[in-house]
Design a protein around this motif. Structure first.
Motif, PDB file in Angstrom:
ATOM      1  N   GLN A 236       0.716  -1.170  -0.062  1.00 58.50           N
ATOM      2  CA  GLN A 236       0.124   0.111   0.055  1.00 58.50           C
ATOM      3  C   GLN A 236       0.878   1.200   0.039  1.00 58.50           C
ATOM      4  O   GLN A 236       2.336   1.104   0.335  1.00 58.50           O
ATOM      5  N   VAL A 237       0.080   2.426  -0.097  1.00 60.15           N
ATOM      6  CA  VAL A 237       1.010   3.519  -0.359  1.00 60.15           C
ATOM      7  C   VAL A 237       1.227   4.045   1.493  1.00 60.15           C
ATOM      8  O   VAL A 237       0.519   4.009   2.007  1.00 60.15           O
ATOM      9  N   THR A 238       2.512   3.779   1.692  1.00 62.33           N
ATOM     10  CA  THR A 238       3.121   3.911   3.167  1.00 62.33           C
ATOM     11  C   THR A 238       4.051   4.800   3.277  1.00 62.33           C
ATOM     12  O   THR A 238       5.103   4.952   2.544  1.00 62.33           O
ATOM     13  N   VAL A 266      -1.089  17.578  -1.855  1.00 62.94           N
ATOM     14  CA  VAL A 266      -1.342  17.157  -3.144  1.00 62.94           C
ATOM     15  C   VAL A 266      -2.549  16.033  -3.032  1.00 62.94           C
ATOM     16  O   VAL A 266      -2.963  15.380  -3.970  1.00 62.94           O
ATOM     17  N   CYS A 267      -2.975  15.631  -1.891  1.00 62.27           N
ATOM     18  CA  CYS A 267      -3.913  14.593  -1.408  1.00 62.27           C
ATOM     19  C   CYS A 267      -5.115  15.040  -1.886  1.00 62.27           C
ATOM     20  O   CYS A 267      -5.781  15.699  -1.541  1.00 62.27           O
ATOM     21  N   PRO A 268      -5.886  14.266  -2.873  1.00 57.94           N
ATOM     22  CA  PRO A 268      -7.070  14.690  -3.311  1.00 57.94           C
ATOM     23  C   PRO A 268      -8.244  14.344  -2.328  1.00 57.94           C
ATOM     24  O   PRO A 268      -9.381  14.916  -2.448  1.00 57.94           O
ATOM     25  N   THR A 269      -7.929  13.613  -1.225  1.00 55.70           N
ATOM     26  CA  THR A 269      -8.828  13.224  -0.145  1.00 55.70           C
ATOM     27  C   THR A 269      -8.273  14.182   1.071  1.00 55.70           C
ATOM     28  O   THR A 269      -9.016  13.974   2.250  1.00 55.70           O
ATOM     29  N   GLY A 270      -7.451  14.638   0.993  1.00 49.55           N
ATOM     30  CA  GLY A 270      -6.900  15.883   1.993  1.00 49.55           C
ATOM     31  C   GLY A 270      -6.282  15.363   3.370  1.00 49.55           C
ATOM     32  O   GLY A 270      -6.183  15.810   4.397  1.00 49.55           O
ATOM     33  N   ILE A 271      -5.969  13.800   3.102  1.00 49.92           N
ATOM     34  CA  ILE A 271      -5.322  13.200   4.363  1.00 49.92           C
ATOM     35  C   ILE A 271      -3.937  13.278   4.553  1.00 49.92           C
ATOM     36  O   ILE A 271      -3.239  13.754   3.429  1.00 49.92           O
ATOM     37  N   ASP A 272      -3.542  13.134   5.733  1.00 51.10           N
ATOM     38  CA  ASP A 272      -1.994  12.968   5.938  1.00 51.10           C
ATOM     39  C   ASP A 272      -1.266  11.456   6.180  1.00 51.10           C
ATOM     40  O   ASP A 272      -1.883  10.955   7.096  1.00 51.10           O
ATOM     41  N   ILE A 273      -0.860  11.118   5.030  1.00 50.17           N
ATOM     42  CA  ILE A 273      -0.543   9.767   4.986  1.00 50.17           C
ATOM     43  C   ILE A 273       0.480   9.271   6.129  1.00 50.17           C
ATOM     44  O   ILE A 273       0.603   8.282   6.641  1.00 50.17           O
ATOM     45  N   ARG A 274       1.049  10.495   6.796  1.00 55.32           N
ATOM     46  CA  ARG A 274       1.915   9.889   7.883  1.00 55.32           C
ATOM     47  C   ARG A 274       1.244   9.595   9.178  1.00 55.32           C
ATOM     48  O   ARG A 274       1.795   8.991  10.052  1.00 55.32           O
ATOM     49  N   LEU A 279      -8.863   4.782   5.862  1.00 50.91           N
ATOM     50  CA  LEU A 279      -9.763   4.494   4.846  1.00 50.91           C
ATOM     51  C   LEU A 279     -10.181   5.485   3.937  1.00 50.91           C
ATOM     52  O   LEU A 279     -10.310   5.146   2.637  1.00 50.91           O
ATOM     53  N   GLU A 280      -9.550   6.684   4.112  1.00 52.58           N
ATOM     54  CA  GLU A 280      -9.688   7.635   2.886  1.00 52.58           C
ATOM     55  C   GLU A 280      -8.786   7.737   2.056  1.00 52.58           C
ATOM     56  O   GLU A 280      -8.725   8.502   0.975  1.00 52.58           O
ATOM     57  N   CYS A 281      -7.791   6.896   1.937  1.00 56.33           N
ATOM     58  CA  CYS A 281      -6.354   6.957   1.212  1.00 56.33           C
ATOM     59  C   CYS A 281      -6.857   5.921   0.025  1.00 56.33           C
ATOM     60  O   CYS A 281      -7.285   4.893  -0.023  1.00 56.33           O
ATOM     61  N   ILE A 282      -7.000   6.746  -1.002  1.00 52.76           N
ATOM     62  CA  ILE A 282      -7.444   5.954  -2.509  1.00 52.76           C
ATOM     63  C   ILE A 282      -6.232   5.381  -3.140  1.00 52.76           C
ATOM     64  O   ILE A 282      -6.445   4.948  -4.462  1.00 52.76           O
ATOM     65  N   GLY A 283      -5.239   5.437  -2.784  1.00 50.56           N
ATOM     66  CA  GLY A 283      -3.785   4.755  -3.409  1.00 50.56           C
ATOM     67  C   GLY A 283      -3.329   5.498  -4.540  1.00 50.56           C
ATOM     68  O   GLY A 283      -2.998   4.954  -5.533  1.00 50.56           O
ATOM     69  N   CYS A 284      -3.788   6.676  -4.505  1.00 48.79           N
ATOM     70  CA  CYS A 284      -3.441   7.552  -5.876  1.00 48.79           C
ATOM     71  C   CYS A 284      -2.036   7.718  -6.353  1.00 48.79           C
ATOM     72  O   CYS A 284      -1.739   8.448  -7.393  1.00 48.79           O
ATOM     73  N   THR A 285      -1.123   7.478  -5.010  1.00 47.10           N
ATOM     74  CA  THR A 285       0.312   7.582  -5.210  1.00 47.10           C
ATOM     75  C   THR A 285       0.778   9.355  -5.408  1.00 47.10           C
ATOM     76  O   THR A 285       1.935   9.321  -5.675  1.00 47.10           O
ATOM     77  N   ASN A 286      -0.256  10.400  -5.377  1.00 51.83           N
ATOM     78  CA  ASN A 286       0.336  11.503  -5.429  1.00 51.83           C
ATOM     79  C   ASN A 286       1.372  12.118  -4.229  1.00 51.83           C
ATOM     80  O   ASN A 286       2.217  12.978  -4.428  1.00 51.83           O
ATOM     81  N   CYS A 287       1.090  11.501  -3.166  1.00 53.20           N
ATOM     82  CA  CYS A 287       2.027  11.589  -2.096  1.00 53.20           C
ATOM     83  C   CYS A 287       3.347  11.126  -2.419  1.00 53.20           C
ATOM     84  O   CYS A 287       4.408  11.929  -1.918  1.00 53.20           O
ATOM     85  N   ILE A 288       3.660   9.912  -2.902  1.00 54.48           N
ATOM     86  CA  ILE A 288       4.832   9.493  -3.192  1.00 54.48           C
ATOM     87  C   ILE A 288       5.572  10.393  -4.029  1.00 54.48           C
ATOM     88  O   ILE A 288       6.834  10.762  -3.898  1.00 54.48           O
TER      89      ILE A 288
HETATM   90  S1  SF4 Z   1      -1.906   7.782  -1.973  1.00 53.54           S
HETATM   91 FE1  SF4 Z   1      -3.367   9.549  -2.651  1.00 53.54          FE
HETATM   92  S2  SF4 Z   1      -4.994   9.490  -1.485  1.00 53.54           S
HETATM   93 FE2  SF4 Z   1      -3.375   8.199  -0.229  1.00 53.54          FE
HETATM   94  S3  SF4 Z   1      -2.483   9.645   1.238  1.00 53.54           S
HETATM   95 FE3  SF4 Z   1      -1.358   9.588  -0.817  1.00 53.54          FE
HETATM   96  S4  SF4 Z   1      -1.994  11.472  -1.842  1.00 53.54           S
HETATM   97 FE4  SF4 Z   1      -3.646  10.783  -0.295  1.00 53.54          FE
END
Ligand code: SF4
Ligand code: SF4
Length: 457
Positions: A236-238, A266-274, A279-288
């Motif tokens: 998962q995006v971690t 950059v997160c389209p759902t506005g969360i802090d992956i840290r 549940l809100e993480c859609i795995g879009c990889t923008n934060c990577i």
């Molecule tokens: S993968 Fe996308 S949705 Fe998940 S935390 Fe990163 S930017 Fe946000």
């Protein structure tokens, strides 16, 4: 390592329950580029498929009103509902399989909500109103001519794009010709069709112009049950908290995270992956990509946020093949074999025998029992057939059919009334099994059995 706790309410909602409007920043990078290619391919596919014809039939048409589906030139009728069940169960198991291996790959890379929102509507918004900071400033600023002009232009384009998307969606259920005809007609000529199209269009427009990421964070059921499908070995995006913490400002930070919050912006759902997998993480990889860009700038290795697993974070060996993966894969293989086998032996002409209402039999002169039967014939074949009905299984049984042979056109349903007459002496028990056989130009193509009823001698 103790991480900050995630919010117990959606990020898109403030403490009073009001909407927190998000302004995701545009990001570029390795994954964004690849996701963009995938999205353009999917968009092209979505827009093109309703226009493709195979042997004069739509490549894909799910006509619920007329009760038939056309898939790649083949027509499927309500009698074929078992194939739909196969496909739906197969799709669900495929989703379970992919989720157990790589988390919400579907959401981030292929879900229409993500593709349309991020690669169509956010792009249009960015072009007209500018990137994150400009959009925030515009929304906070007064309603002057520039702001009104930009908002009007944006929503005019949103409406036009929403119109195309919504009507393309309709064309999967009605043909493109029918949809174009509906569009061309004045509303008063067909209020039903007009209101249906309008409702469809309004739902698409409101979803992408206003409801947006809330579809994923509040409505989508997949997010709710995905936690039951993943385990500590799922990719998962971690955020690598071992490497990133303790975070701090550049030069002061002990860990690699400089708390720049680029990953949140950059997160389209506005969360802090840290805060960990949410549940809100859609795995879009923008934060990577956002974090990799920062790491590059501060001369640190990339991958502080990356595709990884809980097991890898705990320095355990990453296991790809686990019981749940094997179980999902086995189900998929068994289901695929069953599906393709049943497709291969699928009969192209079928019929059912229905007893006509009223008295079950008539006793004719000369002591002959007569049963009125109704045949429902279905030709799923792409070619016309010339049908002859024959009867077997009973001595001296005679068939009375209005016309023989009769035409059964390709992809059609037909009803045929007939009588089966049997001498009463040949069925003393009052019940006689018979088989009706369908021949197309002397070749038997289908058969079905029933009983002829009469008085007991
Ligand atoms: S993968 Fe996308 S949705 Fe998940 S935390 Fe990163 S930017 Fe946000
Ligand atoms: S982008 Fe990277 S460095 Fe910046 S806050 Fe996020 S994790 Fe930390």
């Amino acid at each position: 390592m103790k991480l900050p706790r995630a919010l117990s309410r959606p990020v898109t909602m403030d403490a009073s329950g009001q909407r927190n409007w998000l302004y995701p920043q545009k990001v570029t990078g390795y994954f964004s580029k690849r996701r963009e290619w995938v999205s353009w391919a999917l968009l092209l596919f979505y827009l093109a498929v309703p226009w493709v014809r195979i042997d004069g039939l739509p490549a894909l048409k799910l006509d619920i009103v007329e009760q038939h589906f056309i898939i790649w030139g083949t027509t499927y009728w309500p009698q074929d509902v078992k194939y739909l069940v196969f496909v739906l169960i197969g799709a669900a198991i495929l989703l379970f399989f992919v989720t157990s291996l790589a988390g919400r790959l579907w959401c981030g890379w292929a879900c229409p909500q993500t593709v349309f929102l991020e690669f169509v509507f956010h792009r249009i918004e960015n072009l007209i109103e500018g990137d994150r900071n400009k959009r925030i400033a515009l929304d906070k600023g007064p309603w002057n001519a520039v702001k009104i002009g930009k908002k009007l232009l944006k929503h005019a384009i949103f409406l036009a794009v929403g119109f195309v998307i919504a009507n393309t969606f309709l064309a999967y259920f009605k043909s493109t010709e029918e949809v174009l005809e509906w569009i061309g007609r004045p509303p008063y000529e067909n209020w039903g069709a007009f209101l249906f199209m309008l409702a469809n269009f309004v739902v698409f427009y409101l979803n992408f112009a206003w409801f947006r990421e809330q579809f994923c964070t509040i409505l989508c059921p997949y997010a709710r049950f995905q936690s039951a499908l993943v385990d500590k070995h799922t990719l998962q995006v971690t955020y690598d908290y071992n490497r990133g913490e303790p975070r701090g400002k550049v030069k002061k930070a002990e860990g690699d995270c400089i708390d720049c919050k680029a990953c949140i912006r950059v997160c389209p759902t506005g969360i802090d992956i840290r805060n960990g997998v949410q549940l809100e993480c859609i795995g879009c990889t923008n934060c990577i990509d956002a974090c990799d860009n920062i790491m590059e700038r501060i001369n640190k290795p990339k991958g502080l946020i990356r595709y990884s697993s809980e097991a890898q974070m705990e320095d355990q060996q990453q296991r790809l093949i686990r019981p749940r993966v094997v179980i999902y894969a086995s189900f998929l293989v068994i289901l695929s074999i069953g599906f393709f086998w049943s497709l291969a032996v699928r009969p192209l002409v079928e019929f059912t025998i229905i007893r006509a209402p009223g008295e079950p039999y008539t006793l004719l002169e000369g002591k002959t029992v007569s049963n009125h039967l109704s045949l429902r014939l279905l030709n799923k074949d792409q070619v016309d057939h010339n049908i002859t009905v024959k009867v077997s299984g009973a001595e001296d049984a005679r068939l009375i059919v209005p016309v023989q042979p009769f035409p059964l056109p390709a992809n059609s349903l037909k009803r045929m009334e007939l009588f089966v007459n049997i001498p009463q002496a040949n069925m003393p028990s009052g019940k006689q099994a018979i088989t009706l056989l369908l021949f197309s130009d002397d070749r038997e193509i289908a058969e079905s059995s029933t009983f002829i009823l009469g008085p007991i001698l």
